[in-house]
Design a protein around this motif. Structure first.
Motif, PDB file in Angstrom:
ATOM      1  N   LEU A  53       0.830  -1.195   0.000  1.00 32.20           N
ATOM      2  CA  LEU A  53       0.000   0.000   0.000  1.00 32.20           C
ATOM      3  C   LEU A  53       0.872   1.255   0.000  1.00 32.20           C
ATOM      4  N   ASN A  54       1.900   1.253   0.820  1.00 29.04           N
ATOM      5  CA  ASN A  54       2.821   2.395   0.838  1.00 29.04           C
ATOM      6  C   ASN A  54       3.500   2.573  -0.516  1.00 29.04           C
ATOM      7  N   ASP A  55       3.856   1.461  -1.179  1.00 24.33           N
ATOM      8  CA  ASP A  55       4.569   1.522  -2.446  1.00 24.33           C
ATOM      9  C   ASP A  55       3.737   2.145  -3.568  1.00 24.33           C
ATOM     10  N   VAL A  56       2.430   1.955  -3.557  1.00 27.31           N
ATOM     11  CA  VAL A  56       1.604   2.442  -4.680  1.00 27.31           C
ATOM     12  C   VAL A  56       0.890   3.759  -4.405  1.00 27.31           C
ATOM     13  N   ARG A  57       1.012   4.279  -3.204  1.00 26.42           N
ATOM     14  CA  ARG A  57       0.264   5.486  -2.858  1.00 26.42           C
ATOM     15  C   ARG A  57       0.577   6.673  -3.752  1.00 26.42           C
ATOM     16  N   ASP A  58       1.813   6.785  -4.234  1.00 27.13           N
ATOM     17  CA  ASP A  58       2.175   7.919  -5.073  1.00 27.13           C
ATOM     18  C   ASP A  58       2.060   7.618  -6.563  1.00 27.13           C
ATOM     19  N   GLN A  59       1.702   6.404  -6.909  1.00 26.45           N
ATOM     20  CA  GLN A  59       1.615   6.010  -8.317  1.00 26.45           C
ATOM     21  C   GLN A  59       0.192   6.081  -8.875  1.00 26.45           C
ATOM     22  N   TYR A  60      -0.811   6.038  -7.997  1.00 32.66           N
ATOM     23  CA  TYR A  60      -2.199   5.990  -8.435  1.00 32.66           C
ATOM     24  C   TYR A  60      -3.018   7.013  -7.681  1.00 32.66           C
ATOM     25  N   PRO A  61      -4.156   7.407  -8.234  1.00 36.81           N
ATOM     26  CA  PRO A  61      -5.026   8.352  -7.530  1.00 36.81           C
ATOM     27  C   PRO A  61      -5.489   7.766  -6.189  1.00 36.81           C
ATOM     28  N   PRO A  62      -5.649   8.610  -5.179  1.00 35.36           N
ATOM     29  CA  PRO A  62      -6.029   8.125  -3.839  1.00 35.36           C
ATOM     30  C   PRO A  62      -7.280   7.238  -3.839  1.00 35.36           C
ATOM     31  N   GLN A  63      -8.285   7.602  -4.612  1.00 30.95           N
ATOM     32  CA  GLN A  63      -9.522   6.815  -4.608  1.00 30.95           C
ATOM     33  C   GLN A  63      -9.288   5.415  -5.159  1.00 30.95           C
ATOM     34  N   THR A  64      -8.452   5.300  -6.180  1.00 28.95           N
ATOM     35  CA  THR A  64      -8.129   3.989  -6.749  1.00 28.95           C
ATOM     36  C   THR A  64      -7.412   3.125  -5.717  1.00 28.95           C
ATOM     37  N   VAL A  65      -6.431   3.694  -5.032  1.00 30.44           N
ATOM     38  CA  VAL A  65      -5.695   2.952  -4.010  1.00 30.44           C
ATOM     39  C   VAL A  65      -6.645   2.534  -2.901  1.00 30.44           C
ATOM     40  N   LYS A  66      -7.500   3.439  -2.483  1.00 27.08           N
ATOM     41  CA  LYS A  66      -8.446   3.132  -1.410  1.00 27.08           C
ATOM     42  C   LYS A  66      -9.381   1.986  -1.813  1.00 27.08           C
TER      43      LYS A  66
END
Length: 87
Positions: A53-66
């Motif tokens: 989760l930490n690794d992808v937080r800056d790669q995708y929009p917040p809503q997508t990660v959530k």
């Protein structure tokens, strides 16, 4: 040297969760992995999930990660923190 000891009290819900986890860890339907392996796998998965989760937080929009990564244990709140909702 001291060792940590704990006794797991298995409520019906905890037993159900452990049974489900055991099915995931088992290599086939006849496999009966030790409870320590099941717990180790669950703890490893929790830690790796947080790292992923930490690794992808800056790669995708917040809503997508959530939507993809939030669980009842790890949840993304806004874009600033990861919270453990457990307990």
């Amino acid at each position: 040297m001291t060792t940590d000891r704990t006794t797991l009290r298995l409520s019906d819900e905890r037993k159900r969760l452990l049974d489900q986890a055991e099915e995931i860890v088992a290599s086939d339907p006849s496999d009966d992995p030790p409870m320590s392996d099941v717990i180790d796998a669950a703890l490893t998965h929790l830690i790796e999930s947080r790292e992923n989760l930490n690794d992808v937080r800056d790669q995708y929009p917040p809503q997508t990660v959530k939507e993809c990564c939030s669980t009842s244990v790890l949840g993304l709140r806004y874009r600033t923190s990861i919270e453990s909702n457990w307990r």
